[in-house]
Scaffold this active site. Structure first.
Site, PDB file in Angstrom:
ATOM      1  CG  MET A 168      77.153 -29.374  19.249  1.00 16.13           C
ATOM      2  SD  MET A 168      78.930 -29.496  18.902  1.00 16.13           S
ATOM      3  CE  MET A 168      79.034 -28.619  17.343  1.00 16.13           C
ATOM      4  CG  ASP A 169      70.810 -23.827  20.951  1.00 16.73           C
ATOM      5  OD1 ASP A 169      71.470 -22.804  20.685  1.00 16.73           O
ATOM      6  OD2 ASP A 169      69.590 -23.793  21.208  1.00 16.73           O
ATOM      7  N   GLY A 170      73.709 -23.210  22.615  1.00 19.62           N
ATOM      8  CA  GLY A 170      73.867 -22.575  23.916  1.00 19.62           C
ATOM      9  C   GLY A 170      75.275 -22.124  24.259  1.00 19.62           C
ATOM     10  CB  THR A 201      72.147 -28.569  24.455  1.00 23.77           C
ATOM     11  OG1 THR A 201      72.757 -27.822  23.395  1.00 23.77           O
ATOM     12  CG2 THR A 201      72.863 -29.892  24.601  1.00 23.77           C
TER      13      THR A 201
END
Length: 324
Positions: free
Chosen positions: A41-43, A269
């Site tokens: 779960m990047d960003g 992501t």
């Protein structure tokens, strides 16, 4: 009156959206479907900055996106979903941010245990995966409580990686494998009487077998005595050759992720292609999907595209697995 009309329109739109999702999932189910999807779960922080939101608001938006994605996955029929929630490396961030994230994690764990939560909606069993000793006590206790409360659920599984890195997981698995094999070896030696030689005075160990002092025996005894020592040493080598060894299966049995099969799809992501020390052992034959959307922006169509990519490469990866 206006409020009633708005509620009716919202219900109609929601119902239509649910119907369309079911239709699309029915089409996807004609081909192979993933059993396990892993998510990086990047960003979240970049999303908050992009939207001019307060610090920490991006992670809250990320949690809402997670609940939505989990719903889509379980509706599709995916049994296992693993999310990378907090890396061991994240402890290196500013103490204020780490504290804020721990508070948020505690809050959301407690929300998951509520009756109307997604856990009860889909019958989820929750695992918290990682070096949980590194968590502060309130979060660790809440995680243990959530695992105990959902232990009897069997419909689907949610694995939450916290205080986790693959390096730590592999080191942990090797250490536990060595410990198990050492215990097994000690039990085997005790059964066969190894390391117990009667009538031994001055002694030393050769290959873990107690024998008489070699120099003294050879100087003061006949060649027969020396030959008996050499023979005993050879026998000890034969015994050692049948001792248990550590295999790949032993290491895999002690992995944090041993409770789930290997992922079929890994989604990261924000367009990044790095695995960031996540499931390095388990993703050898797992396609990586990297949409440019930041995590809170991830939606239904991103998941559909990830599944289509999986189906397109399914035969190739299955062939590779059979070659092992």
């Amino acid at each position: 009156m206006e409020k009633a009309r708005g509620d009716s329109a919202s219900q109609l739109t929601g119902g239509l959206g649910s119907f369309l999702r079911k239709c699309i999932f029915s089409i996807l189910s004609v081909g192979p479907l993933p059993n396990h999807i892993a998510l990086i779960m990047d960003g979240n922080r970049r999303y908050a900055k992009k939207q001019n939101m307060a610090e920490g608001a991006g992670h809250r938006a990320g949690y809402l996106a997670l609940i939505k994605v989990l719903s889509h996955c379980y509706e599709l029929g995916v049994k296992y979903v693993t999310v990378y929630a907090f890396s061991i490396d994240n402890f290196k961030r500013r103490p204020e941010e780490v504290h804020s994230l721990m508070d948020l994690m505690l809050e959301k764990i407690e929300e998951l245990l509520k009756e109307e939560s997604i856990v009860n909606q889909y019958g989820l069993r929750i695992y918290f995966v990682g070096n949980l000793k590194l968590l502060n006590e309130p979060v660790r206790v809440a995680a243990e409580r959530a695992m105990a409360a959902t232990a009897k659920n069997t419909k689907a599984v949610l694995l939450i990686c916290v205080a986790y890195t693959s390096y730590d997981e592999i080191v942990h698995a090797v250490q536990e494998s060595c410990k198990a094999k050492r215990n097994e070896t000690e039990a085997l030696n005790a059964t066969k009487g190894i390391n117990s030689v009667s009538g031994v005075g001055e002694d030393m160990k050769i290959n873990e077998v107690i024998v008489c002092n070699l120099q003294g025996s050879c100087e003061n005894s006949s060649s027969t005595a020396c030959n008996s020592v050499i023979k005993g040493n050879e026998e000890s080598k034969e015994k050692q050759s049948v001792l248990p060894t550590i295999k790949v299966s032993d290491i895999e049995k002690h992995m944090y992720m041993s409770v789930a099969p290997e992922p079929d799809i890994l989604i990261r992501t924000s367009g990044e292609n790095r695995l960031s020390n996540f499931l390095l052992w388990q993703t050898t034959y797992c396609p990586l999907y990297s949409p440019t959307a930041l995590w809170p922006e991830l939606g239904f169509w991103h998941l559909v595209w990830a599944v289509l990519n999986f189906q397109r490469s399914y035969q190739y990866f299955e062939k590779k697995k059979k070659q092992l």
